[in-house]
Design an enzyme around this catalytic site. Structure first.
Site, short mmCIF file in Angstrom:
data_model
loop_
_atom_site.label_atom_id
_atom_site.label_comp_id
_atom_site.label_asym_id
_atom_site.label_seq_id
_atom_site.Cartn_x
_atom_site.Cartn_y
_atom_site.Cartn_z
N ARG A 1 3.16 36.90 -8.78
CA ARG A 1 1.85 36.68 -9.38
C ARG A 1 1.84 35.41 -10.21
O ARG A 1 2.88 34.91 -10.61
CB ARG A 1 1.42 37.88 -10.23
CG ARG A 1 2.36 38.24 -11.36
CD ARG A 1 1.86 39.50 -12.06
NE ARG A 1 2.72 39.92 -13.15
CZ ARG A 1 2.44 40.91 -13.99
NH1 ARG A 1 1.31 41.57 -13.86
NH2 ARG A 1 3.26 41.25 -14.95
N GLU B 1 5.60 34.24 -11.77
CA GLU B 1 6.57 35.30 -12.04
C GLU B 1 7.38 35.59 -10.78
O GLU B 1 6.83 35.98 -9.75
CB GLU B 1 5.81 36.56 -12.49
CG GLU B 1 6.67 37.64 -13.08
CD GLU B 1 5.83 38.74 -13.71
OE1 GLU B 1 5.95 39.89 -13.28
OE2 GLU B 1 5.03 38.43 -14.64
#
Length: 371
Positions: A285, A305
């Site tokens: 994400r 991430e």
């Protein structure tokens, strides 16, 4: 000095426990191996934006008492978590709801969505699911699984869904209404000014030392002419590390964060959280931090991430609560029960994934038992 408690870790659990102890005029010394307080909810300001350094943290709870409790440390805004997912060149709303199904199949009613999902499940003829893939397919059907579950899950866990146990997905939340609110909890929001300020208030009146590990502190303290002393220890680090991995290491998943400041862009992706569910994209994400507080300042900060295998020395983020690890954890719990005047708390000390409200509840319960 002499303290009532040495608290290892300045995250939410340790900070809440310290606050409760200070209210009862107990003295606390807190240490943390990181150079800052607040653990994984640490936020720091960049370009006027509160940046969530260790991933998105949205406070949500159904516990009115906990909502009121945390509200004494900060004013919360009305942020509602409504992530979107990108699969190849397709964009979907999360959680899986009528907006998702309408985009996926070009339908408009709950009965149409249910009929498609039920027919896909029936065609698969899965009996007792033997792995995560079969479990997810038997709950959500082929399209939702392949576009929105499979790639994301395989990135998160670092292995094929057919190699993961079925119990990891106990249910798939399918909502047959047009509702992008990710959480069902009635109380949700982000603290204005960030989470670090909450922990700072909790730690007022306690002594805090950062940048030192538990073992490093013990060695340094032992060498002092007048060492600090304490009656009890609250340990919120990894329970297996406390015991020098004497029974073997528990498994965790780790994360790597890649943060980028974009002074020329005032809005990068139009949403706080965008998930990338295609396995070929290495990150799970992208977080755009300004949206958590409805920021309008020029420039923006984003964080990609990346899930990662955990090795000793890495930051552990998610415990792998399968049968093997839970059996090993139970053996560590037996050792912990024999430790004199040592409490084990928090996500790592209790080897479980906690939402923030559950962390506070567990810390308050432990504090109540101590008083």
């Amino acid at each position: 000095m002499h303290y009532d408690y040495l608290i290892v870790g300045t995250g939410l659990f340790g900070a809440c426990f310290a606050y409760e102890m200070r209210r009862e005029r107990k003295t606390c010394l807190l240490i943390d191996k990181r150079e800052h307080i607040a653990g994984n909810i640490y936020t720091e300001e960049s370009m006027g934006i509160q940046v969530h350094k260790y991933g998105a943290h949205i406070f949500h709870t159904s516990d009115k008492e906990i909502w009121d409790y945390v509200g004494q440390f900060a004013e919360f805004n009305h942020y509602i978590n409504s992530p979107v997912a990108i699969y190849k060149d397709e964009l979907y709303n999360l959680p899986f709801n009528m907006n998702t199904f309408s985009k996926m199949w070009g339908i408009s009613t709950p009965s149409e969505a249910k009929r498609i999902i039920e027919s896909q499940i029936a065609e698969l003829e899965i009996g007792e699911p033997q792995n995560l893939e079969e479990q997810a397919l038997s709950l959500a059907g082929k399209d939702v699984y392949e576009k929105l579950i499979k790639g994301y899950t395989e990135k998160q866990w670092g292995r094929d869904c057919r190699e993961l146990p079925a119990f990891i997905i106990k249910r798939v939340p399918l909502r047959f209404r047009y509702d992008n609110n990710y959480f069902n909890d009635p109380y949700q929001g982000i603290p204005k000014g960030g989470y670090t300020a909450i922990v700072e208030k909790m730690l007022e009146g306690s002594e805090v030392r950062t940048g030192i590990s538990y073992k490093g502190f013990l060695e340094k303290n032992k060498a002092c002419p007048e060492p600090d002393t304490w009656d009890k220890v609250l340990y919120t680090g990894m329970i297996d590390e406390y015991f020098d991995y004497c029974l073997g290491a528990l498994e965790y998943r780790s994360l790597r964060f890649e943060t980028e400041t974009l002074p020329e862009e005032d809005n990068y992706q139009g949403n706080a959280v965008v998930n990338y569910t295609d396995r070929e994209i290495p990150y799970t994400r992208i977080i755009e931090h300004k949206h958590f507080e409805f920021g309008t300042q020029p420039g923006t900060v984003i964080t990609r991430e990346y899930p990662a295998e955990w090795q000793k020395g890495d930051e552990p983020y998610y415990p792998v609560n399968d049968d093997r690890n839970m059996t090993l954890f139970a053996r560590y719990q037996d050792l912990a029960a024999k430790e004199k005047n040592v409490l084990f708390g928090g996500r790592l000390g209790q080897y479980r994934y906690y939402d923030m409200d559950k962390v506070l509840r567990a810390a308050l319960d432990m504090a109540a038992e101590e008083l």
